[in-house]
Design a protein around this motif. Structure first.
Motif, short mmCIF file in Angstrom:
data_model
loop_
_atom_site.label_atom_id
_atom_site.label_comp_id
_atom_site.label_asym_id
_atom_site.label_seq_id
_atom_site.Cartn_x
_atom_site.Cartn_y
_atom_site.Cartn_z
N GLU A 279 -1.70 57.47 88.44
CA GLU A 279 -1.84 58.33 89.62
C GLU A 279 -3.08 57.97 90.43
O GLU A 279 -4.14 57.72 89.86
N VAL A 280 -2.93 57.95 91.73
CA VAL A 280 -4.07 57.77 92.64
C VAL A 280 -3.97 58.88 93.68
O VAL A 280 -3.01 59.66 93.65
N GLU A 281 -4.95 58.96 94.57
CA GLU A 281 -4.87 59.98 95.62
C GLU A 281 -4.80 59.34 96.99
O GLU A 281 -5.46 58.32 97.23
N VAL A 282 -4.02 59.95 97.86
CA VAL A 282 -3.90 59.43 99.23
C VAL A 282 -4.00 60.59 100.22
O VAL A 282 -3.70 61.73 99.89
N ARG A 283 -4.45 60.28 101.42
CA ARG A 283 -4.38 61.25 102.51
C ARG A 283 -3.88 60.52 103.75
O ARG A 283 -4.24 59.36 104.00
N GLY A 284 -3.05 61.19 104.51
CA GLY A 284 -2.52 60.54 105.70
C GLY A 284 -1.16 61.09 106.04
O GLY A 284 -0.73 62.07 105.46
N PRO A 285 -0.44 60.46 106.97
CA PRO A 285 -0.77 59.21 107.63
C PRO A 285 -1.88 59.39 108.67
O PRO A 285 -2.08 60.49 109.16
N LEU A 286 -2.56 58.27 108.97
CA LEU A 286 -3.68 58.30 109.89
C LEU A 286 -3.40 57.40 111.10
O LEU A 286 -2.63 56.46 111.01
N SER A 287 -4.10 57.72 112.18
CA SER A 287 -4.14 56.90 113.39
C SER A 287 -2.78 56.65 114.05
O SER A 287 -1.99 55.85 113.59
N GLY A 288 -2.57 57.35 115.14
CA GLY A 288 -1.35 57.14 115.91
C GLY A 288 -1.44 55.93 116.82
O GLY A 288 -0.44 55.47 117.35
N PHE A 289 -2.63 55.38 116.98
CA PHE A 289 -2.82 54.34 118.00
C PHE A 289 -2.00 53.09 117.75
O PHE A 289 -1.43 52.50 118.65
N PHE A 290 -1.93 52.68 116.48
CA PHE A 290 -1.24 51.43 116.15
C PHE A 290 0.23 51.66 115.85
O PHE A 290 0.97 50.74 115.57
N ALA A 291 0.65 52.91 115.91
CA ALA A 291 2.02 53.24 115.51
C ALA A 291 3.03 52.79 116.56
O ALA A 291 2.73 52.68 117.74
N TRP A 292 4.22 52.50 116.09
CA TRP A 292 5.33 52.13 116.97
C TRP A 292 6.55 52.96 116.61
O TRP A 292 7.17 52.75 115.57
N PRO A 293 6.90 53.92 117.46
CA PRO A 293 8.03 54.79 117.12
C PRO A 293 9.38 54.13 117.34
O PRO A 293 10.41 54.74 117.05
N GLY A 294 9.40 52.92 117.86
CA GLY A 294 10.67 52.25 118.08
C GLY A 294 11.16 52.39 119.50
O GLY A 294 12.34 52.15 119.79
N ASP A 295 10.28 52.81 120.39
CA ASP A 295 10.69 53.11 121.75
C ASP A 295 10.55 51.94 122.72
O ASP A 295 11.33 51.82 123.66
N ARG A 296 9.59 51.06 122.50
CA ARG A 296 9.32 50.01 123.49
C ARG A 296 9.48 48.62 122.87
O ARG A 296 9.25 48.46 121.68
N PRO A 297 9.84 47.63 123.68
CA PRO A 297 9.90 46.27 123.15
C PRO A 297 8.57 45.92 122.49
O PRO A 297 7.51 46.15 123.08
N ALA A 298 8.61 45.38 121.29
CA ALA A 298 7.38 45.16 120.54
C ALA A 298 7.24 43.71 120.13
O ALA A 298 8.17 43.12 119.55
N LEU A 299 6.08 43.15 120.44
CA LEU A 299 5.73 41.79 120.05
C LEU A 299 4.66 41.91 118.97
O LEU A 299 3.56 42.37 119.24
N LEU A 300 5.02 41.52 117.75
CA LEU A 300 4.14 41.74 116.60
C LEU A 300 3.52 40.43 116.15
O LEU A 300 4.23 39.44 115.98
N ILE A 301 2.21 40.43 115.96
CA ILE A 301 1.53 39.22 115.52
C ILE A 301 0.61 39.57 114.36
O ILE A 301 -0.27 40.42 114.50
N GLY A 302 0.83 38.91 113.20
CA GLY A 302 0.01 39.24 112.05
C GLY A 302 -0.33 38.01 111.23
O GLY A 302 0.32 36.96 111.34
N ALA A 303 -1.35 38.16 110.38
CA ALA A 303 -1.70 37.08 109.46
C ALA A 303 -2.06 37.68 108.12
O ALA A 303 -2.66 38.75 108.05
N GLY A 304 -1.69 36.98 107.05
CA GLY A 304 -2.00 37.45 105.70
C GLY A 304 -1.43 38.84 105.48
O GLY A 304 -0.29 39.13 105.87
N SER A 305 -2.26 39.74 104.91
CA SER A 305 -1.77 41.10 104.67
C SER A 305 -1.66 41.89 105.97
O SER A 305 -1.18 43.02 105.97
N GLY A 306 -2.08 41.30 107.09
CA GLY A 306 -1.89 41.93 108.40
C GLY A 306 -0.42 42.10 108.76
O GLY A 306 -0.10 42.82 109.71
#
Ligand SMILES: Cc1cc2nc3c(=O)[nH]c(=O)nc-3n(C[C@H](O)[C@H](O)[C@H](O)COP(=O)(O)OP(=O)(O)OC[C@H]3O[C@@H](n4cnc5c(N)ncnc54)[C@H](O)[C@@H]3O)c2cc1C
Lengths: 201, 257
Positions: B120-147
């Motif tokens: 067992e571990v503890e979590v709180r959240g979800p946090l930060s709406g800024f980076f969220a994508w509700p599925g509404d707009r065309p999204a171009l995603l760019i990531g590296a590694g665990s990003g």
């Protein structure tokens, strides 16, 4: 207390300067910002203070540097849980800017905003009386762009999201108005010693 | 209560980058620590694994959001770190995280060497709406590694909901073996390999040539760009986007420190 099986943590010395829930990042200085790092030269940088003041004023780079210099030596704390000890920032105390604009007695809060449009709110009392700076030097060198250079706000007694990078101005208000992260669920004040991370803490 | 004249008007800064304001974050969920019970560990790469948790009272999240996780030692010492949520929102009562094993890392080290189902571990959240994508707009995603973790939540959401809004993923990894979720990518994904590539594929850093074609096929309304990874990668990728003409106020960045 919910002890995690088999978790001991890294060997550590007791450090009275570490707020609860924080760890010492040592020489690291993580970068955390939500926006593209702006290309902003000192020649383009300006800093304005307006709102509930007698005399709104905008300083350019040279005018700001003509104010009496001031140094902060101490620690900084980021809400993502790292702290950094014994840092040295050079710049000008915010008091020197506020002396020029003369705040109205009705002013209770400020919104700090940056050249990118980032905003963060603070009680006026948290940025007066030698508690806040406009900083352009780190360790005697110009502040790098990814850490907010050419100039950032520095409010070291609060979590570091309050220390707006690429600072463009302060507006004095008679009410508290949440800024960028505060609208995204972060605490209105952000005192690390009280672990005011998220709204409701 | 007396009426008071409000002298200072509500304030919008004189710049373009602004809070999206379209996603409300639940303050209650963000403030509350909950117990998360590890139910499954899946190896993704030699250095990354996915940890599945049962969190019965999880309030739900939007793809792209993260949480705060804490571990507590016997002597009361607490370590807390942020982790992006890898799973799609409609995984009732469960969430998945994918952790890189950081050399000498306190929290990721515990996960990779000690953690077992039932812990067992503890979590709180979800946090930060800024980076969220509700599925509404065309999204171009760019990531590296665990990003790629919060971006995969978006891809999974897109699939699970059968969305037709355009979605593209550019993902950078050192080698094919280190590409997290390699088996799950589809036609929306272009992998970039920086050290070693499969036969016939080029080796090298993400470059203008990867970004330009995606920006050339502008969907109606334009792309909302989401960049995630180390700070060095985020700086590099966001510069590529700006150079290719993506408006700065439509680039959202999540930096892992
Ligand atoms: C919004 C956000 C989302 C994130 N999402 C993810 C995610 O989805 N997946 C993921 O893997 N990561 C993610 N991260 C990164 C994550 O939060 C942690 O930073 C990461 O897991 C490393 O934590 P750690 O405790 O394992 O390492 P730490 O103990 O924090 O160590 C970090 C580095 O410092 C070194 N170090 C520091 N102090 C010491 C010491 N005393 N002795 C030895 N070495 C030391 C370590 O060797 C290591 O290189 C995210 C970060 C943010 C901010």
């Amino acid at each position: 207390m919910n002890v995690t099986r088999g978790f001991t943590g890294r060997p550590r010395a007791h450090n009275a300067g570490l707020p609860p829930g924080q760890y010492d990042a040592g020489d690291d200085w993580p970068v955390l910002s939500a926006e593209v790092t702006p290309e902003l030269s000192p020649a383009e940088w300006t800093f304005r203070v307006d709102g509930l003041v007698e005399e709104p004023h905008t300083w350019d780079w040279d005018e700001a540097h003509a104010l009496p210099g001031s140094v902060y030596e101490g620690d900084i704390h980021c809400v993502t849980s790292w702290s950094k000890f014994g840092v040295r920032f050079g710049g000008v105390s915010l008091d020197a800017f506020l002396d020029v604009v003369r705040p109205h007695g009705s002013a209770t809060h400020v919104v700090a905003y940056s050249h990118t449009g980032y905003t963060t709110n603070l009680p006026l009392a948290d940025v007066t009386g030698g508690k806040a700076w406009i900083a352009w030097e780190f360790d005697g060198k110009p502040l790098s762009p990814e850490h907010g250079g050419p100039a950032r706000l520095l409010v070291p007694h609060l979590y570091f999201w309050k220390s707006a990078k690429w600072i463009a101005g302060l507006r004095l208000l008679d009410q508290d108005e949440p800024g960028f992260w505060e609208q995204n669920g972060y605490h209105a004040r952000g005192n690390p010693w009280e672990e005011q991370r998220y709204s409701g803490d | 209560m007396t009426e008071q004249a409000v002298e200072a008007p509500s304030f919008t800064p004189p710049t373009r980058f602004a809070v999206p304001g379209r996603i409300a974050v639940s303050n209650r969920a963000a403030a509350l620590w909950q117990t998360a019970t590890l139910t499954e560990i899946r190896r993704e790469t030699p250095h990354a694994a996915t940890y599945r948790f049962a969190v019965p009272a999880w309030a739900g999240h939007l793809p792209g959001q993260h949480l705060m996780l804490r571990l507590t030692a016997e002597d009361g010492y607490v370590a807390q770190r942020h982790y992006s949520i890898a799973s799609a929102p409609d995984d009732a009562g469960h969430i998945e995280l994918t952790l890189d094993h950081v050399e000498g890392g306190e929290v990721s080290g515990w996960f990779h060497t000690v953690a077992q189902p039932g812990d067992e571990v503890e979590v709180r959240g979800p946090l930060s709406g800024f980076f969220a994508w509700p599925g509404d707009r065309p999204a171009l995603l760019i990531g590296a590694g665990s990003g790629v973790v919060p971006l995969m939540s978006m891809v999974r959401h897109h699939r699970a909901q059968g969305l037709s809004v355009p979605l593209r993923l550019l993902v950078s990894a050192r080698s094919p073996e280190e590409l997290i979720y390699a088996g799950e990518f589809g036609a929306e994904t272009t992998p970039v390999f920086t050290r070693r590539a499969p036969q016939g594929a080029p080796v090298g850093r993400m470059a203008a040539a990867h970004v330009a074609p995606l920006l050339a096929e502008q969907p109606p309304g334009g792309w909302e760009a989401y960049v995630c990874g180390s700070n060095a990668f985020a700086e590099h990728a966001s510069r590529l986007l700006v150079a290719a003409g993506q408006p700065v106020e439509r680039i959202r960045i999540e930096r892992f420190g």
